[in-house]
Design a protein around this motif. Structure first.
Motif, PDB file in Angstrom:
ATOM      1  N   ARG A   1       0.836  -1.207   0.000  1.00 56.75           N
ATOM      2  CA  ARG A   1       0.000   0.000   0.000  1.00 56.75           C
ATOM      3  C   ARG A   1       0.870   1.257   0.000  1.00 56.75           C
ATOM      4  O   ARG A   1       0.620   2.213  -0.746  1.00 56.75           O
ATOM      5  CB  ARG A   1      -0.911   0.016   1.232  1.00 56.75           C
ATOM      6  CG  ARG A   1      -1.994  -1.031   1.242  1.00 56.75           C
ATOM      7  CD  ARG A   1      -2.761  -0.968   2.553  1.00 56.75           C
ATOM      8  NE  ARG A   1      -3.406  -2.239   2.857  1.00 56.75           N
ATOM      9  CZ  ARG A   1      -3.797  -2.609   4.066  1.00 56.75           C
ATOM     10  NH1 ARG A   1      -3.600  -1.792   5.096  1.00 56.75           N
ATOM     11  NH2 ARG A   1      -4.378  -3.766   4.260  1.00 56.75           N
TER      12      ARG A   1
ATOM     13  N   PHE B   1      -9.263   4.069  -2.473  1.00 56.08           N
ATOM     14  CA  PHE B   1      -9.168   2.944  -1.546  1.00 56.08           C
ATOM     15  C   PHE B   1     -10.452   2.868  -0.720  1.00 56.08           C
ATOM     16  O   PHE B   1     -11.196   3.844  -0.592  1.00 56.08           O
ATOM     17  CB  PHE B   1      -7.963   3.101  -0.617  1.00 56.08           C
ATOM     18  CG  PHE B   1      -7.893   4.430   0.089  1.00 56.08           C
ATOM     19  CD1 PHE B   1      -8.504   4.624   1.325  1.00 56.08           C
ATOM     20  CD2 PHE B   1      -7.216   5.505  -0.489  1.00 56.08           C
ATOM     21  CE1 PHE B   1      -8.443   5.847   1.968  1.00 56.08           C
ATOM     22  CE2 PHE B   1      -7.149   6.740   0.152  1.00 56.08           C
ATOM     23  CZ  PHE B   1      -7.769   6.912   1.378  1.00 56.08           C
TER      24      PHE B   1
ATOM     25  N   VAL C   1      -4.552  -0.242  -2.422  1.00 57.42           N
ATOM     26  CA  VAL C   1      -4.674   1.140  -2.898  1.00 57.42           C
ATOM     27  C   VAL C   1      -4.501   1.113  -4.410  1.00 57.42           C
ATOM     28  O   VAL C   1      -3.557   0.492  -4.924  1.00 57.42           O
ATOM     29  CB  VAL C   1      -3.616   2.056  -2.253  1.00 57.42           C
ATOM     30  CG1 VAL C   1      -3.693   3.460  -2.844  1.00 57.42           C
ATOM     31  CG2 VAL C   1      -3.802   2.095  -0.740  1.00 57.42           C
TER      32      VAL C   1
END
Length: 327
Positions: free
Chosen positions: A145, A161, A223
């Motif tokens: 991420r 996200f 993400v």
């Protein structure tokens, strides 16, 4: 190469690594005293060899300034060209970098330092153990991420996200309270071992009041890059312009932690606090903020003054000292 010349080259290299800056004549005199007379032509050849070939392939960046020779660290970095006082601080470098070795750029740098520059096993152990202390290793998914966010900052594109709100408490596998966020990312920051994405949600004005932070551990799964729903093109932004518009360079200047709370307190305030015992010793040695001043003493107790925003992060920091901190 003759063994006598190798020993002479090692001697010259050691002179520079110790930080000495001799003139040509002074260097020649040192060599004469150690090995016997050396001709000027031979010494010039030795210096040229150390510059272009080096011992074991480690070339030295030897510069001349005001007729004095000195070792300089140039763009072609080599551990073996460091002076002794510089090499001695390598354990600090390794200690700083090792907690982040899961990040590709850090791993590449450490690999370069250890393998390319051919450190011995003993040197590696000295560097590894030099500072002590270990941080918790993060999961691969968590590190990914951060890598994805940093990549989008570099590309100046928004991220998207799914997110567990902080106010919802601990995250459960079956937690249905997940929100969707699209954010223009400005920075990844850390505070007390926790990583945060700092940015502005898509659709909001680029102002300091709209800068938010999102704990990366609260993000659900992954993400991704955010795309415009009409054009299917990435949502781009000008990072430098956004930083200037939000005065982001000073955004955390008066902060302890991550909060600003514009609606509650726009301006920083003077905050006073007493510390005693071990807490006084620690706060004196490691200030809580760059604005910290000691304004009063009472035996071993100290009263400090901070010019900061009064936020929950500040209270949490004070509370960690328990009965050794009071108003």
């Amino acid at each position: 190469m003759h063994s006598a010349r190798i020993e002479r080259l090692k001697f010259i290299q050691e002179i520079f690594r110790q930080g000495h800056q001799p003139t040509f004549e002074e260097l020649q005199l040192k060599i004469n005293q150690q090995f016997g007379e050396i001709k000027t032509r031979m010494l010039r050849a030795d210096l040229q060899y150390l510059r272009t070939e080096g011992l074991n392939g480690h070339r030295l960046s030897i510069k001349v300034e005001n007729q004095k020779y000195r070792l300089e660290n140039d763009n072609e970095f080599s551990i073996h060209s460091l002076k002794d006082n510089e090499r001695g601080t390598l354990p600090l470098l390794f200690a700083v970098l090792q907690p982040y070795q899961q990040f590709p750029a850090v791993d590449a740098l450490l690999t370069n330092l250890i393998k390319v520059h051919k450190l011995s096993n003993a040197e590696i152990k000295q560097l590894t153990w030099g500072m002590g202390g270990q941080e918790l290793k993060q999961s691969n998914a968590f590190i990914q991420r951060i890598i994805d966010i940093l990549g989008c900052i570099n590309k100046q594109v928004a991220v998207e996200f799914n997110y567990h709100k902080v106010t919802d408490g601990a995250v459960h596998e079956n937690n249905d309270h997940i929100v969707y966020r699209r954010v223009y990312p400005l920075q990844v920051r850390t505070f007390e071992g926790r990583y945060y994405l700092v940015g502005i949600q898509v659709g909001r004005d680029f102002t300091a009041e709209n800068v938010q932070h999102f704990p990366i551990d609260r993000m659900h799964r992954r993400v991704d890059m955010a795309y415009d729903e009409t054009t299917d093109e990435p949502l781009t932004f000008d990072w430098q312009q956004t930083v200037e518009q939000t005065q982001f360079a000073d955004h955390y200047k008066h902060c302890i932690g991550m909060y600003r709370e514009f609606g509650k307190s726009v301006e920083p305030q003077y905050i006073y606090r007493w510390f005693g015992g071990w807490a006084a010793s620690q706060v004196q040695a490691v200030p809580l903020h760059h604005s910290q001043e000691i304004v009063q003493r009472d035996g071993g107790n100290i009263r400090i003054r901070l010019y900061i925003y009064p936020t929950p992060d500040v209270e949490n920091v004070f509370n960690k000292y328990g009965e050794n901190s009071w108003e």
